[in-house]
Every structure is written in structure tokens, then in C-alpha cells.
Design a protein around this motif. Structure first.
Motif, PDB file in Angstrom:
ATOM      1  N   VAL A  35       0.794  -1.199  -0.164  1.00  0.00           N
ATOM      2  CA  VAL A  35      -0.038  -0.039  -0.028  1.00  0.00           C
ATOM      3  C   VAL A  35       0.869   1.244   0.076  1.00  0.00           C
ATOM      4  O   VAL A  35       0.515   2.048  -0.764  1.00  0.00           O
ATOM      5  CB  VAL A  35      -0.911  -0.059   1.227  1.00  0.00           C
ATOM      6  CG1 VAL A  35      -1.513   1.202   1.374  1.00  0.00           C
ATOM      7  CG2 VAL A  35      -2.001  -1.353   1.083  1.00  0.00           C
ATOM      8  N   ARG A  36       1.795   1.204   0.632  1.00  0.00           N
ATOM      9  CA  ARG A  36       2.839   2.527   0.809  1.00  0.00           C
ATOM     10  C   ARG A  36       3.320   2.711  -0.382  1.00  0.00           C
ATOM     11  O   ARG A  36       3.721   3.840  -0.908  1.00  0.00           O
ATOM     12  CB  ARG A  36       3.799   2.111   2.103  1.00  0.00           C
ATOM     13  CG  ARG A  36       5.023   3.245   2.036  1.00  0.00           C
ATOM     14  CD  ARG A  36       4.318   4.654   2.502  1.00  0.00           C
ATOM     15  NE  ARG A  36       5.343   5.558   2.215  1.00  0.00           N
ATOM     16  CZ  ARG A  36       5.181   7.021   2.065  1.00  0.00           C
ATOM     17  NH1 ARG A  36       3.863   7.187   1.785  1.00  0.00           N
ATOM     18  NH2 ARG A  36       5.960   7.799   2.046  1.00  0.00           N
ATOM     19  N   GLN A  37       3.898   1.768  -1.112  1.00  0.00           N
ATOM     20  CA  GLN A  37       4.516   1.943  -2.444  1.00  0.00           C
ATOM     21  C   GLN A  37       3.591   2.202  -3.671  1.00  0.00           C
ATOM     22  O   GLN A  37       4.232   2.820  -4.677  1.00  0.00           O
ATOM     23  CB  GLN A  37       5.506   0.662  -2.586  1.00  0.00           C
ATOM     24  CG  GLN A  37       6.617   0.373  -1.663  1.00  0.00           C
ATOM     25  CD  GLN A  37       7.426  -0.570  -2.219  1.00  0.00           C
ATOM     26  OE1 GLN A  37       7.301  -1.123  -3.331  1.00  0.00           O
ATOM     27  NE2 GLN A  37       8.324  -1.157  -1.432  1.00  0.00           N
ATOM     28  N   HIS A  38       2.547   1.900  -3.363  1.00  0.00           N
ATOM     29  CA  HIS A  38       1.615   2.246  -4.595  1.00  0.00           C
ATOM     30  C   HIS A  38       1.473   3.645  -4.815  1.00  0.00           C
ATOM     31  O   HIS A  38       1.274   4.375  -3.575  1.00  0.00           O
ATOM     32  CB  HIS A  38      -0.033   1.647  -4.249  1.00  0.00           C
ATOM     33  CG  HIS A  38      -0.617   1.745  -5.446  1.00  0.00           C
ATOM     34  ND1 HIS A  38      -1.450   2.970  -5.886  1.00  0.00           N
ATOM     35  CD2 HIS A  38      -1.174   0.739  -6.149  1.00  0.00           C
ATOM     36  CE1 HIS A  38      -2.049   2.362  -6.761  1.00  0.00           C
ATOM     37  NE2 HIS A  38      -1.917   1.286  -7.347  1.00  0.00           N
ATOM     38  N   PRO A  39       1.573   4.263  -5.947  1.00  0.00           N
ATOM     39  CA  PRO A  39       1.695   5.758  -5.843  1.00  0.00           C
ATOM     40  C   PRO A  39       0.309   6.464  -5.852  1.00  0.00           C
ATOM     41  O   PRO A  39       0.564   7.575  -5.469  1.00  0.00           O
ATOM     42  CB  PRO A  39       1.962   5.874  -7.554  1.00  0.00           C
ATOM     43  CG  PRO A  39       1.527   4.428  -8.157  1.00  0.00           C
ATOM     44  CD  PRO A  39       1.833   3.442  -7.147  1.00  0.00           C
ATOM     45  N   LEU A  40      -0.815   5.647  -5.672  1.00  0.00           N
ATOM     46  CA  LEU A  40      -2.054   6.435  -5.421  1.00  0.00           C
ATOM     47  C   LEU A  40      -2.432   6.126  -3.848  1.00  0.00           C
ATOM     48  O   LEU A  40      -2.833   7.058  -3.159  1.00  0.00           O
ATOM     49  CB  LEU A  40      -3.134   5.865  -6.384  1.00  0.00           C
ATOM     50  CG  LEU A  40      -4.408   6.582  -6.214  1.00  0.00           C
ATOM     51  CD1 LEU A  40      -4.317   8.098  -6.462  1.00  0.00           C
ATOM     52  CD2 LEU A  40      -5.501   5.843  -7.028  1.00  0.00           C
ATOM     53  N   LEU A  41      -2.331   4.807  -3.583  1.00  0.00           N
ATOM     54  CA  LEU A  41      -2.706   4.394  -2.062  1.00  0.00           C
ATOM     55  C   LEU A  41      -1.676   5.052  -0.826  1.00  0.00           C
ATOM     56  O   LEU A  41      -2.110   5.544  -0.103  1.00  0.00           O
ATOM     57  CB  LEU A  41      -2.777   3.025  -2.000  1.00  0.00           C
ATOM     58  CG  LEU A  41      -3.647   2.279  -2.958  1.00  0.00           C
ATOM     59  CD1 LEU A  41      -3.875   0.735  -2.706  1.00  0.00           C
ATOM     60  CD2 LEU A  41      -5.027   2.895  -3.079  1.00  0.00           C
ATOM     61  N   GLY A  42      -0.522   5.105  -1.343  1.00  0.00           N
ATOM     62  CA  GLY A  42       0.762   5.403  -0.566  1.00  0.00           C
ATOM     63  C   GLY A  42       0.485   7.068  -0.145  1.00  0.00           C
ATOM     64  O   GLY A  42       0.984   7.329   1.085  1.00  0.00           O
ATOM     65  N   ALA A  43       0.070   7.665  -0.942  1.00  0.00           N
ATOM     66  CA  ALA A  43       0.015   9.086  -0.999  1.00  0.00           C
ATOM     67  C   ALA A  43      -1.675   9.368  -0.422  1.00  0.00           C
ATOM     68  O   ALA A  43      -1.586  10.766  -0.379  1.00  0.00           O
ATOM     69  CB  ALA A  43       0.305   9.734  -2.185  1.00  0.00           C
ATOM     70  N   SER A  44      -2.417   8.745  -0.352  1.00  0.00           N
ATOM     71  CA  SER A  44      -3.828   8.891  -0.113  1.00  0.00           C
ATOM     72  C   SER A  44      -4.114   9.344   1.288  1.00  0.00           C
ATOM     73  O   SER A  44      -3.119   9.255   2.316  1.00  0.00           O
ATOM     74  CB  SER A  44      -4.760   7.610  -0.352  1.00  0.00           C
ATOM     75  OG  SER A  44      -4.426   6.697   0.607  1.00  0.00           O
ATOM     76  N   GLU A  45      -4.985  10.311   1.682  1.00  0.00           N
ATOM     77  CA  GLU A  45      -5.041  10.873   2.922  1.00  0.00           C
ATOM     78  C   GLU A  45      -5.731   9.850   3.695  1.00  0.00           C
ATOM     79  O   GLU A  45      -5.775   9.824   5.015  1.00  0.00           O
ATOM     80  CB  GLU A  45      -6.273  12.089   2.600  1.00  0.00           C
ATOM     81  CG  GLU A  45      -6.494  12.738   4.073  1.00  0.00           C
ATOM     82  CD  GLU A  45      -5.622  13.221   4.968  1.00  0.00           C
ATOM     83  OE1 GLU A  45      -5.597  13.169   6.115  1.00  0.00           O
ATOM     84  OE2 GLU A  45      -4.428  13.253   4.462  1.00  0.00           O
ATOM     85  N   LEU A  46      -6.585   8.635   3.017  1.00  0.00           N
ATOM     86  CA  LEU A  46      -6.810   7.656   3.953  1.00  0.00           C
ATOM     87  C   LEU A  46      -6.003   6.994   4.386  1.00  0.00           C
ATOM     88  O   LEU A  46      -6.149   6.582   5.784  1.00  0.00           O
ATOM     89  CB  LEU A  46      -7.722   6.713   2.729  1.00  0.00           C
ATOM     90  CG  LEU A  46      -8.778   5.668   3.241  1.00  0.00           C
ATOM     91  CD1 LEU A  46      -9.849   6.364   4.323  1.00  0.00           C
ATOM     92  CD2 LEU A  46      -9.571   4.777   2.322  1.00  0.00           C
ATOM     93  N   PHE A  47      -4.918   6.563   3.809  1.00  0.00           N
ATOM     94  CA  PHE A  47      -3.687   5.847   4.386  1.00  0.00           C
ATOM     95  C   PHE A  47      -3.130   6.545   5.515  1.00  0.00           C
ATOM     96  O   PHE A  47      -2.891   6.060   6.644  1.00  0.00           O
ATOM     97  CB  PHE A  47      -2.833   5.465   3.232  1.00  0.00           C
ATOM     98  CG  PHE A  47      -1.878   4.409   3.774  1.00  0.00           C
ATOM     99  CD1 PHE A  47      -1.980   3.399   4.461  1.00  0.00           C
ATOM    100  CD2 PHE A  47      -0.582   5.010   3.464  1.00  0.00           C
ATOM    101  CE1 PHE A  47      -1.179   2.486   4.821  1.00  0.00           C
ATOM    102  CE2 PHE A  47       0.522   4.112   3.948  1.00  0.00           C
ATOM    103  CZ  PHE A  47       0.345   2.978   4.695  1.00  0.00           C
TER     104      PHE A  47
END
Length: 502
Positions: free
Chosen positions: A85-97
Motif C-alpha cells: 500500500v505504501r509503495q502504491h503511487p496512489l494508495l501510499g499518498a492517499s489521505e485515507l492511508f
């Protein structure tokens, strides 16, 4: 940033029942404790927000109580999930995460949301006290410090907050740049030591951007204080004549002239790390590493007491990786580590183009290995933006936890887990996790044999030659990566986009 879950704990809930807590570490330091159900809730939210085809595989629920072996298996699966998740360019930068991690950090440290005063140190030792909430994230605290200093909004992105530790001799050890998924007040309070401080320092490498900062009075003062501090602590090298000139400019209050002279000096704008160990040019050499000017500079002490100095340019690094391992402290057993019998060992290893046809791994063993990797990544980010004609202001302001948003052809490539240390003779480790960053935009196809690999990401630019490189060999043109592998791992690469030699 390096995410890991090195251990679990059996804890008691308010109703007296017990549960397994998974300790999430960031850069080898405990960030938060979470339950499986909390991570499952995060997973469901991410899946709902971004779609099930984007979200990594999550370890399934179990009907019956887990055995110790099943707890360990779930720990490994959750660690891989968090890294993915952290490395995913979208998920890792998401406010949700990020918000999940901030809330979990606050709950773990049991610090309620309330008004608080937080000291932010400047390079000259001066402290600026900002009034914040204990639940304010890094960006909020940085903005509060900027308001207190009267630093304009368009210059805030040129600076970052760093966690540092002050030694008995007054020297500072840079631990990490504070991230948007953490709460600075909670981070500094949880350390329970007056040796740790939060310091404001510029967050870019190219001195060409100094001009933007110096056009503003506050920006000029901050940059001057940092330059003066770096000279006084010996990070910037000066001879007697240069020292005399700097002293004269300091007495006159000629801050711009002081900085301009500083820009001509060796190691201006570099970040210096604590003494550590390297295997280059010989195994077990003591080295002082500095990062700046798109390179890692080595000041090496050889076994025969001879001193050597050289630089490794980031544009000649094929890839680099950080290895975090839990190593037994005393008994030397190979049993799984627990928090009382193991210590973290960090290594930064990079594959370097020594000459036209020769690549060589260079390893640095240092507790600041992840900070070194972060520096390399941010240098590459700057080079990419500058080469593409992008805005450094937008990059610095939008840079999220060390990453910038890229086009589809430039996004980090997800690859399966785990790679061993380049040194086959190293002691056996119990738990290992690795991050890899490649030079140039290449797709990675990794086939696992015996070796395990926890995490892989793609970054970077192609190789070029420099007269200042430590190898001293010339290289012209782009370097083509063929299938490189070893007994445990086979790798094939596919070019995604052309990156010109810099």
C-alpha cells in the motif's frame, strides 16, 4: 520510508479479553500498534474508495483462534500488505492511508487531542514556539512555524521539518524528515528524551533554488543561519583565507554575500551523517558519508590508516536498496527475534557503474541508512522535475513523504517480494525487508528462487560520467540493463521511457 512489522504483542482489551497487536515500525522505529480488525477496516475503506482491482491482497479472516505459527504468518502477510500500500503511487499518498497512521500513532501513545506548544529549532539554535493541536500533522506544524516566522506561503515548500538527536558534544544526528502520516508533537513526546529536537532546514539540493529563497527577508535569514551553522560545525570545508572572508562578511551583516561565498565552498548544502562502516574499497572500512550535489561523498579510513575521499554520483547508480534486519544481540541463535533479544541493523547498498562495463555493489552499514536513501530519492526527484521542465515549487509543496506524482510511464512499478544482502558472508538474519530503487525507467520482472524479497519500487535516471566520480573512469551514453541475476534471483528489465544523460 521503510515500513515493517517486526514483532507482535499479546495485549489485554478494556473488557479483559486478550488480542494480538501488530507493531508497525517506520524506519526501524515503532510508529503504532494496531489490531488485525483495524487493518481490515482500513483495507475495506481503501477497496471502497479505489476499487478492489487496485488494492493489494489482504490476509483472510480466521474462524478459530490463531496458533503461534499462524500469528507469525499473518504478521508477515500484513507487513507485505502495508509495504504494498505504501509503495502504491496512489494508495501510499492517499489521505485515507495517512490519516489511519496518524490516528493509530496517537492512540498508541495515548495522547489526547488538545492545545499544545511545540518548539521548532532553527539552524542557529534559536527556538520558535508554535501553538498547535497535539493531533496536527507535519504539514500543519510546518505551516504554523512559517506563520510564526512570517515566511511566505510560496516558500514554505522549500523547507521541511527534521527529527534530530543532539549529542553530548553538540553535534546533530539527523534521524529522518518528518512525514505527513505522523504527528510531530506525538513523535517528539513519545521519545521521552530532551536529546531529540525538531529542526527547520531547507529541503532541496540544487543551489540554483537558493535565489528564490534569498529574495525574501525571512528566507534569506533562514538560509544564512543554516549556511553559518554548517560552516561552524565543519560540514562546509573552509581554509584560513576563506574563513577570514566569511568572518568579515558575518561582521558586516552581508548575508547574501556570505551565502554566495558559501556556495563556492566544498560540501555546501550537504547533509553529513555519523561515522559508519562500508565495504568499499575494502570490507570493514570506517567512513563518513555526506549527501549533496547529486552524490554520496565518502571520506574513508582504510585499514592501514590511510584516508581516501571520493564521490558516487546518483546518475551512475543502477539501483539502491535498504536492508532492515533483526539481529540477535548476544546469544547468536537463529530463533525468531523478539523485542528484548534483537537489535535492528540497517544497510544501504547501491549498484554503481564503476566503468563502462563494470557494475559493483557498495554497502554502507549505518542506522541512518534510510535517511541516506531518502536523500538519494529526493535528489532523483529534483533531477526528474528539472529535466522535464516542471516546477520545483510545485514539487516541493506536493512532495508527499519523499515521493512526487508522476505520469503513468513514470510511476513506481510494483514487484513481488525479497532480496538478500549483496554480501553473502554476512551473519544470518532472522527477519529481512528490503526496498529497491532502480536507475532509469525500467519495468522489473523478478523470478524468485531461493532468495526472499520484501518490497521493490522503481525510481531514477540513467547513468552518466563525471570527473568527480570515485571510479575515475569515463562512460558515454545511456547504459542498457540486460538480464542480471545470481543463483537466487533472476531479473529481466524492460525500458519504459527514455531518460537523457545528465
Amino acid at each position: 520510508m521503510h515500513f515493517s512489522i517486526p514483532e507482535t504483542e499479546v495485549r489485554s482489551s478494556e473488557n479483559g479479553s486478550s488480542y494480538v497487536a501488530y507493531n508497525i515500525h517506520v524506519n526501524g522505529v515503532l510508529h503504532c500498534r494496531v489490531r488485525y480488525s483495524q487493518l481490515l477496516g482500513l483495507h475495506e475503506q481503501i477497496k471502497k474508495e479505489y476499487g478492489s482491482n487496485v488494492v493489494p491482497t489482504f490476509p483472510p479472516k480466521k474462524i478459530f483462534t490463531l496458533t503461534p505459527a499462524e500469528v507469525e504468518q499473518r504478521r508477515e502477510q500484513l507487513e507485505k500488505y502495508m509495504q504494498a500500500v505504501r509503495q502504491h503511487p496512489l494508495l501510499g499518498a492517499s489521505e485515507l492511508f495517512n490519516s489511519f497512521l496518524r490516528k493509530a500513532q496517537q492512540e498508541t501513545q495515548q495522547i489526547p487531542t488538545e492545545d499544545a506548544a511545540l518548539d521548532i529549532c532553527l539552524s542557529n539554535g534559536q527556538k520558535v514556539t508554535v501553538n498547535i493541536l497535539t493531533s496536527d500533522q507535519t504539514e500543519d506544524v510546518l505551516d504554523a512555524a512559517a506563520v510564526k516566522l512570517d515566511l511566505p506561503d510560496d516558500l514554505v515548500g522549500y523547507f521541511s521539518l527534521f527529527l534530530v538527536r543532539e549529542g553530548v558534544d553538540g553535534n546533530l544526528t539527523f534521524i529522518r524528515k518528518l512525514q505527513d502520516f505522523e504527528l510531530p508533537y506525538v513523535s517528539i513526546t513519545s521519545l521521552q528524551s530532551s536529546d531529540y529536537h525538531i529542526i527547520l532546514r531547507k529541503s532541496y539540493w540544487d543551489m540554483a533554488y537558493d535565489g528564490d529563497v534569498m529574495d525574501n527577508r525571512v528566507g534569506l535569514n533562514l538560509l544564512y543561519a543554516q549556511t553559518l551553522s554548517d560552516v561552524e560545525r565543519g560540514w562546509i570545508l573552509v581554509n584560513k583565507d576563506q574563513h577570514r572572508q566569511l568572518k568579515s562578511l558575518q561582521e558586516k551583516g552581508s548575508k547574501k554575500e556570505f551565502i554566495h561565498l558559501g556556495q563556492t565552498l566544498k560540501y555546501y548544502g550537504y547533509l553529513k551523517f555519523d561515522p559508519c562502516i562500508t565495504d568499499f574499497p575494502e570490507k570493514g572500512c570506517q567512513v563518513i558519508v555526506s549527501a549533496g550535489n547529486n552524490e554520496l561523498n565518502f571520506h574513508v579510513k582504510l585499514p592501514n590508516e590511510q584516508m581516501k575521499e571520493g564521490s558516487f554520483k546518483v546518475t551512475r547508480m543502477r539501483c539502491w536498496r535498504v536492508t532492515s534486519s533483526q539481529v540477535p544481540i548476544s546469544n547468536g541463535t537463529t530463533n525468531p527475534c523478539n523485542s528484548t533479544k534483537c537489535e535492528a541493523k540497517l544497510e544501504l547498498a547501491f549498484e554503481y557503474l564503476m566503468s563502462k562495463d563494470r557494475l559493483q555493489w557498495v554497502t554502507i552499514t549505518s542506522q541512518q541508512a534510510i535517511m541516506m536513501s531518502t536523500c538519494l530519492q529526493s535528489m532523483v526527484d529534483e533531477l526528474m522535475v528539472k529535466k522535464s521542465g516542471g516546477s520545483i515549487k510545485k514539487m516541493l509543496r506536493r512532495r508527499n513523504n519523499g515521493s512526487i506524482h508522476r505520469s503513468d510511464s513514470q510511476q513506481a512499478v510494483k514487484s513481488p517480494p525479497l532480496l538478500d544482502s549483496p554480501d553473502p558472508s554476512r551473519e544470518q538474519i532472522v527477519k529481512l525487508s528490503v526496498s529497491i530503487i532502480l536507475s532509469s525507467f525500467w519495468s522489473l520482472d523478478i523470478k524468485l528462487k531461493k532468495t526472499k524479497l520484501n518490497s521493490v519500487s522503481l525510481r531514477g535516471i540513467s547513468a552518466s560520467n563525471s570527473a568527480n566520480d570515485i571510479s575515475g573512469d569515463d562512460f558515454h551514453g545511456n547504459y542498457a540493463f540486460e538480464g542480471i541475476g545470481d543463483d537466487d534471483l533472476s531479473i529481466s528489465t524492460t525500458k519504459l521511457s527514455q531518460w537523457p544523460v545528465v
